[in-house]
Design a protein around this motif. Structure first.
Motif, PDB file in Angstrom:
ATOM      1  N   UNK A 279       0.816  -1.228   0.000  1.00  0.00           N
ATOM      2  CA  UNK A 279       0.000   0.000   0.000  1.00  0.00           C
ATOM      3  C   UNK A 279       0.844   1.270   0.000  1.00  0.00           C
ATOM      4  N   UNK A 280       2.162   1.113   0.089  1.00  0.00           N
ATOM      5  CA  UNK A 280       3.047   2.286   0.053  1.00  0.00           C
ATOM      6  C   UNK A 280       3.046   2.872  -1.362  1.00  0.00           C
ATOM      7  N   UNK A 281       3.053   4.193  -1.515  1.00  0.00           N
ATOM      8  CA  UNK A 281       3.105   4.788  -2.852  1.00  0.00           C
ATOM      9  C   UNK A 281       4.257   4.225  -3.679  1.00  0.00           C
ATOM     10  N   UNK A 282       4.056   4.146  -5.002  1.00  0.00           N
ATOM     11  CA  UNK A 282       4.966   3.437  -5.898  1.00  0.00           C
ATOM     12  C   UNK A 282       6.421   3.847  -5.727  1.00  0.00           C
ATOM     13  N   UNK A 283       6.739   5.137  -5.778  1.00  0.00           N
ATOM     14  CA  UNK A 283       8.134   5.566  -5.748  1.00  0.00           C
ATOM     15  C   UNK A 283       8.792   5.244  -4.414  1.00  0.00           C
ATOM     16  N   UNK A 284       8.068   5.407  -3.330  1.00  0.00           N
ATOM     17  CA  UNK A 284       8.610   5.065  -2.018  1.00  0.00           C
ATOM     18  C   UNK A 284       8.815   3.557  -1.912  1.00  0.00           C
ATOM     19  N   UNK A 285       7.883   2.794  -2.490  1.00  0.00           N
ATOM     20  CA  UNK A 285       8.007   1.330  -2.459  1.00  0.00           C
ATOM     21  C   UNK A 285       9.227   0.880  -3.247  1.00  0.00           C
ATOM     22  N   UNK A 286       9.435   1.494  -4.416  1.00  0.00           N
ATOM     23  CA  UNK A 286      10.601   1.123  -5.225  1.00  0.00           C
ATOM     24  C   UNK A 286      11.912   1.487  -4.513  1.00  0.00           C
ATOM     25  N   UNK A 287      11.943   2.633  -3.850  1.00  0.00           N
ATOM     26  CA  UNK A 287      13.145   3.008  -3.100  1.00  0.00           C
ATOM     27  C   UNK A 287      13.418   2.000  -1.993  1.00  0.00           C
ATOM     28  N   UNK A 288      12.372   1.580  -1.290  1.00  0.00           N
ATOM     29  CA  UNK A 288      12.527   0.592  -0.231  1.00  0.00           C
ATOM     30  C   UNK A 288      13.082  -0.719  -0.752  1.00  0.00           C
ATOM     31  N   UNK A 289      12.631  -1.108  -1.926  1.00  0.00           N
ATOM     32  CA  UNK A 289      13.112  -2.365  -2.517  1.00  0.00           C
ATOM     33  C   UNK A 289      14.564  -2.276  -2.975  1.00  0.00           C
ATOM     34  N   UNK A 290      14.953  -1.178  -3.572  1.00  0.00           N
ATOM     35  CA  UNK A 290      16.244  -1.122  -4.283  1.00  0.00           C
ATOM     36  C   UNK A 290      17.419  -0.667  -3.424  1.00  0.00           C
ATOM     37  N   UNK A 291      17.167   0.033  -2.318  1.00  0.00           N
ATOM     38  CA  UNK A 291      18.269   0.603  -1.556  1.00  0.00           C
ATOM     39  C   UNK A 291      18.870  -0.395  -0.577  1.00  0.00           C
ATOM     40  N   UNK A 292      19.159  -1.572  -1.091  1.00  0.00           N
ATOM     41  CA  UNK A 292      19.914  -2.559  -0.324  1.00  0.00           C
ATOM     42  C   UNK A 292      20.787  -3.333  -1.298  1.00  0.00           C
ATOM     43  N   UNK A 293      21.727  -4.084  -0.777  1.00  0.00           N
ATOM     44  CA  UNK A 293      22.720  -4.744  -1.625  1.00  0.00           C
ATOM     45  C   UNK A 293      22.109  -5.773  -2.564  1.00  0.00           C
ATOM     46  N   UNK A 294      20.933  -6.308  -2.231  1.00  0.00           N
ATOM     47  CA  UNK A 294      20.288  -7.316  -3.056  1.00  0.00           C
ATOM     48  C   UNK A 294      19.301  -6.710  -4.050  1.00  0.00           C
ATOM     49  N   UNK A 295      19.052  -5.399  -3.945  1.00  0.00           N
ATOM     50  CA  UNK A 295      18.186  -4.647  -4.879  1.00  0.00           C
ATOM     51  C   UNK A 295      16.772  -5.197  -4.959  1.00  0.00           C
ATOM     52  N   UNK A 296      16.259  -5.694  -3.854  1.00  0.00           N
ATOM     53  CA  UNK A 296      14.889  -6.212  -3.834  1.00  0.00           C
ATOM     54  C   UNK A 296      14.395  -6.319  -2.395  1.00  0.00           C
ATOM     55  N   UNK A 297      13.066  -6.385  -2.267  1.00  0.00           N
ATOM     56  CA  UNK A 297      12.480  -6.569  -0.953  1.00  0.00           C
ATOM     57  C   UNK A 297      12.610  -8.012  -0.496  1.00  0.00           C
ATOM     58  N   UNK A 298      12.525  -8.194   0.809  1.00  0.00           N
ATOM     59  CA  UNK A 298      12.526  -9.539   1.366  1.00  0.00           C
ATOM     60  C   UNK A 298      11.120 -10.104   1.444  1.00  0.00           C
TER      61      UNK A 298
END
Length: 447
Positions: A393-412
């Motif tokens: 439910x997080x807005x798209x751009x914030x959700x994408x930032x959450x997914x990509x700003x880690x070494x694995x470039x994806x959400x858990x």
């Protein structure tokens, strides 16, 4: 919500375009299914190394072999490394750190996708010499930086800080950090102390009772599933509004449902009475339930602040006090609190939530020595961006930032967090207490 970039980056028809556009190219992460078996590292090509004079190399070799790993002295032509284990306990001076470069640098180009790295060092707090302590502390920086370099392969790197005489504790950690179960845990530090612990085995929780709060959905449901796979009978707790989902989870894992608002004044006594009647106590207590009520502090009403503190912090301490006072938390028990990366680094609009989750980090550190006499361990898990209905439910751009700003470039995934919780819950983790470990894919900024 499905990760479109992950799908496109792993589709031959679109992968080239993703690379040309300069977008992240996350790999599909390897994950384990079901319970631990007797050989969780079976088929993994494993190299074990050590700085001269290392104290843990024999324990690492033994742990890897007993977990079914294919241990080799050197990689054959065309062979890739699945697991690298390195004993750095003898690194006590700046020059000793060259052993890290000497072991790892030649092997990194031949690291397999979803590879695992585990480095073992002395605990700086146990070293009287300032230079030796600083050298041991430097190894943490090495592991975090290495994890960020190899994350694009879906690989992880973690560090074990070994107290004197704690070599036997490596067996369980090698099984976790050396294989697919630590898929979203990277750049983290596990502190190991000496404690009696059984050898790792399949279904270590058979005959034990676990309580999971917030068990109806998401991380709580995944945790109930994992603990049941290891043999535990799970008491699934959640609020009345989640009754249907709670009963579905309990039925799926063969557990007992309990509808309970953990923040209610009578909740500790109600849980205590339920356990006394139904299970005669608990062996594994997972404090997963939590709420968010996000507002900037200037716009936050007192009742919103109070509600978050009540559920996320006060209720946990009250339940623990009740169960400990009445002897319902068994000796050699396990307590796991769900903190958050927000409790580590803070987050905009979450002063209440960050306060409550940081408090849990302090709570497990303070409680660990107090519970040690009874063989009870207490640890915290701090999830990062996890793919749940809430994050969808997080807005798209914030959700994408959450997914990509880690070494694995994806959400858990919720199960990734549940794997870490389960590691802490196992009898073989008796020497691991007072830790806060993040399941965040190794954030690119900070730790």
């Amino acid at each position: 919500m499905a990760d479109l970039l992950l799908r496109l980056a792993n589709d031959r028809r679109s992968a080239g375009l993703i690379r040309k556009l300069g977008l992240p190219t996350p790999v599909r992460l390897a994950r384990a299914e079901g319970a631990y078996d007797d050989a969780p590292l079976a088929g993994r090509v494993t190299l074990v190394g050590a700085a001269p004079g290392g104290l843990a190399v024999d324990a690492l070799q033994k742990a890897a072999a007993e977990a079914g790993a294919t241990c080799v002295a050197a990689l054959a032509e065309g062979q890739s490394a699945d697991t690298l284990l390195f004993d750095a306990t003898a690194c006590r001076a700046p020059a000793d750190l060259a052993a890290l470069h000497g072991f790892f640098a030649p092997k990194l180009r031949r690291l397999a996708r979803n590879a695992r790295v585990l480095v073992v060092s002395a605990d700086p707090s146990e070293l009287a010499d300032p230079v030796a302590a600083a050298t041991a502390r430097g190894i943490e920086g090495f592991v975090r930086a290495l994890g960020k370099e190899i994350g694009r392969r879906g690989a992880t790197a973690n560090l074990a800080r070994l107290a004197p005489g704690a070599e036997s504790q490596l067996a369980g950690l090698v099984r976790f950090c050396g294989g697919p179960r630590c898929t979203y845990v990277s750049g983290q530090v596990f502190r190991l102390t000496s404690a009696p612990a059984p050898a790792p085995a399949a279904r270590q929780l058979a005959g034990k009772v676990a309580v999971v709060t917030g068990a109806a959905r998401g991380i709580g449901a995944a945790t109930a599933q994992r603990l049941s796979e290891e043999g535990a009978r799970v008491v699934c707790v959640d609020v009345a509004a989640a009754r249907d989902a709670l009963y579905e989870t309990a039925a799926r894992v063969g557990g007992l449902p309990l509808v309970l608002d953990i923040a209610a004044p009578d909740a500790p006594a109600a849980l205590s009475a339920f356990l006394r009647e139904k299970t005669r106590g608990v062996d594994v207590l997972v404090h997963n339930a939590g709420i968010t009520r996000d507002k900037t502090l200037a716009n936050m009403k007192p009742d919103v602040w109070d509600a978050v503190i009540a559920v996320n912090f006060t209720a946990i301490t009250a339940i623990d006090a009740e169960l400990l006072a009445n002897g319902l938390l068994h000796d050699s028990g396990r307590v796991v609190c769900l903190s958050s990366v927000s409790g580590v680094a803070g987050n905009f609009g979450q002063t209440n939530y960050a306060t409550s989750k940081a408090a849990l980090i302090g709570y497990v550190a303070a409680q660990a020595p107090r519970l040690a006499a009874r063989g009870i361990t207490i640890n915290a898990v701090a999830p990062g961006f996890i793919e749940t209905p809430m994050t969808a439910r997080i807005p798209l751009m914030m959700r994408e930032a959450g997914r990509r700003l880690n070494a694995l470039s994806q959400g858990g995934q919720p199960r990734d967090v549940a794997e870490l919780v389960t590691f802490f819950a196992l009898p073989a983790s008796a020497g691991v207490s007072g830790n806060t470990v993040r399941a965040c894919g190794l954030a690119l900024i900070g730790a």
